[in-house]
Scaffold this motif. Sequence first.
Motif, mmCIF file in Angstrom:
data_model
loop_
_atom_site.group_PDB
_atom_site.id
_atom_site.type_symbol
_atom_site.label_atom_id
_atom_site.label_comp_id
_atom_site.label_asym_id
_atom_site.label_seq_id
_atom_site.Cartn_x
_atom_site.Cartn_y
_atom_site.Cartn_z
ATOM 1 N N LEU A 47 -5.724 5.187 4.162
ATOM 2 C CA LEU A 47 -4.557 5.439 3.306
ATOM 3 C C LEU A 47 -3.424 6.096 4.085
ATOM 4 O O LEU A 47 -2.256 5.979 3.718
ATOM 5 C CB LEU A 47 -4.959 6.319 2.112
ATOM 6 C CG LEU A 47 -5.646 5.550 0.977
ATOM 7 C CD1 LEU A 47 -6.455 6.487 0.097
ATOM 8 C CD2 LEU A 47 -4.619 4.796 0.135
ATOM 9 N N GLU A 48 -3.784 6.795 5.163
ATOM 10 C CA GLU A 48 -2.742 7.420 5.992
ATOM 11 C C GLU A 48 -2.161 6.459 7.024
ATOM 12 O O GLU A 48 -1.387 6.873 7.881
ATOM 13 C CB GLU A 48 -3.315 8.652 6.705
ATOM 14 C CG GLU A 48 -3.482 9.833 5.778
ATOM 15 C CD GLU A 48 -4.022 11.056 6.499
ATOM 16 O OE1 GLU A 48 -3.744 12.166 6.022
ATOM 17 O OE2 GLU A 48 -4.710 10.912 7.530
ATOM 18 N N GLY A 49 -2.598 5.207 6.960
ATOM 19 C CA GLY A 49 -2.026 4.221 7.871
ATOM 20 C C GLY A 49 -2.783 4.031 9.163
ATOM 21 O O GLY A 49 -2.255 3.462 10.115
ATOM 22 N N GLU A 50 -4.022 4.538 9.220
ATOM 23 C CA GLU A 50 -4.847 4.296 10.410
ATOM 24 C C GLU A 50 -5.885 3.234 10.086
ATOM 25 O O GLU A 50 -6.030 2.816 8.947
ATOM 26 C CB GLU A 50 -5.545 5.596 10.832
ATOM 27 C CG GLU A 50 -4.557 6.697 11.245
ATOM 28 C CD GLU A 50 -5.258 8.020 11.527
ATOM 29 O OE1 GLU A 50 -6.363 7.994 12.081
ATOM 30 O OE2 GLU A 50 -4.697 9.062 11.166
ATOM 31 N N VAL A 84 -3.410 0.232 9.167
ATOM 32 C CA VAL A 84 -2.313 -0.122 10.069
ATOM 33 C C VAL A 84 -1.573 -1.341 9.496
ATOM 34 O O VAL A 84 -0.342 -1.388 9.501
ATOM 35 C CB VAL A 84 -2.850 -0.407 11.490
ATOM 36 C CG1 VAL A 84 -1.786 -1.047 12.360
ATOM 37 C CG2 VAL A 84 -3.341 0.870 12.132
ATOM 38 N N GLY A 129 -1.547 -2.421 3.411
ATOM 39 C CA GLY A 129 -0.717 -1.372 2.844
ATOM 40 C C GLY A 129 0.661 -1.369 3.470
ATOM 41 O O GLY A 129 1.557 -0.671 3.018
ATOM 42 N N LEU A 167 -3.452 -1.549 -0.384
ATOM 43 C CA LEU A 167 -4.695 -0.779 -0.490
ATOM 44 C C LEU A 167 -5.114 -0.539 -1.933
ATOM 45 O O LEU A 167 -6.158 0.043 -2.182
ATOM 46 C CB LEU A 167 -4.514 0.561 0.238
ATOM 47 C CG LEU A 167 -4.239 0.414 1.733
ATOM 48 C CD1 LEU A 167 -3.813 1.738 2.332
ATOM 49 C CD2 LEU A 167 -5.460 -0.136 2.441
ATOM 50 N N THR A 168 -4.326 -0.992 -2.859
ATOM 51 C CA THR A 168 -4.698 -0.892 -4.262
ATOM 52 C C THR A 168 -5.603 -2.051 -4.681
ATOM 53 O O THR A 168 -6.088 -2.070 -5.800
ATOM 54 C CB THR A 168 -3.434 -0.882 -5.135
ATOM 55 O OG1 THR A 168 -2.538 -1.877 -4.637
ATOM 56 C CG2 THR A 168 -2.752 0.460 -5.081
#
Lengths: 194, 136
Positions: free
Chosen positions: A146-149, A153, A156, A162-163
């Motif tokens: 969720l933090e973009g890792e 990447v 999302g 990511l939903t």
Amino acid sequence: MRVFIFPADSLRAAIAACLICLGSVTLAEDWTPLNKDGIHDPRSPAIKQLQEPAAALSKLIPDTAGNMVRWVQALEKGEINPRASIRPDTKIRVYDSDVLLNLKGGMPIVRFPHRQHTLWLDCVNCHDHLFKAETGATKFSMLKILEGEQCGVCHGAVSFPLTECFRCHSVARPGQAPKPSLPIAIPAGAVPPK
Amino acid sequence: MFRKYLWQRLLLAVIGLAIGSTVQIDEARAEYGDIVINNYSDAAGMRPAIFPHWFHRVRFRCKVCHADLGFKFKAGGNEINMVKIIDGQYCGACHNGELAWSVENCNLCHSAKPGTSTQVHESTVQKLAPATLQKK
């Protein structure tokens, strides 16, 4: 004095109007024009020259989230034919192998299909700096994602959002319903707990 | 009978149309995942650049830019500048007047509202989390 009553057939008329509107607006509003997308400057001369998203994307296999396009299907069915290289000596590597992940969690098991990913990407895009090539050697975390890792990447940002939990968590465990009754999408504007 | 409740029906129909249109605009709008790059643009008096992924992936697979040309998966993380582009690096690998239009068309990329920050526009995190929680 008249009594204010909404008879049943009026209610039906209202519901019908609501549904008609939902149906008609869907097509028009799927594709925000560039001058209203929130980032393009409506006064920029580019607005008149750049292709509008609707002109390109509305012709492709539709999705219900993200770009509203099923990109992998559009590629497989030949609706688009994106080039795999711009230099003649580039090696193209497509790898067909599924990996099952999240074997011990509570959510359904994740099936990661290499083939669909390597239709778009090369091995070095993910290995080994995002994910170790050895299965089980990378510890996954939805928080990181969720933090973009890790998967986040791309998912999302430019691939499906990511939903869409069950597109990845797609393999039911023994005794588990095929699709658990979890919310499919987190409501827009939801604030995470402090 | 029909005329008796005519105005109520009309009123409800209008309310229904209003609810229907607002709900749908919020629910089913495409998210483009456009990249805004504003490393140097504002300071140089140019509009920030916008990279539309959707337009490019119709024509090129991700690997062309992210593997072969060396673009990192990080908005604003590539330290792209116009010297490098004119030298044929990054965007300049295609935007050279041969594969795609050349760098004279400044405004076609530099098309964002002035002051727009570097970002992946409409990412899942951007939509769900308050701006203060997002990683810079």
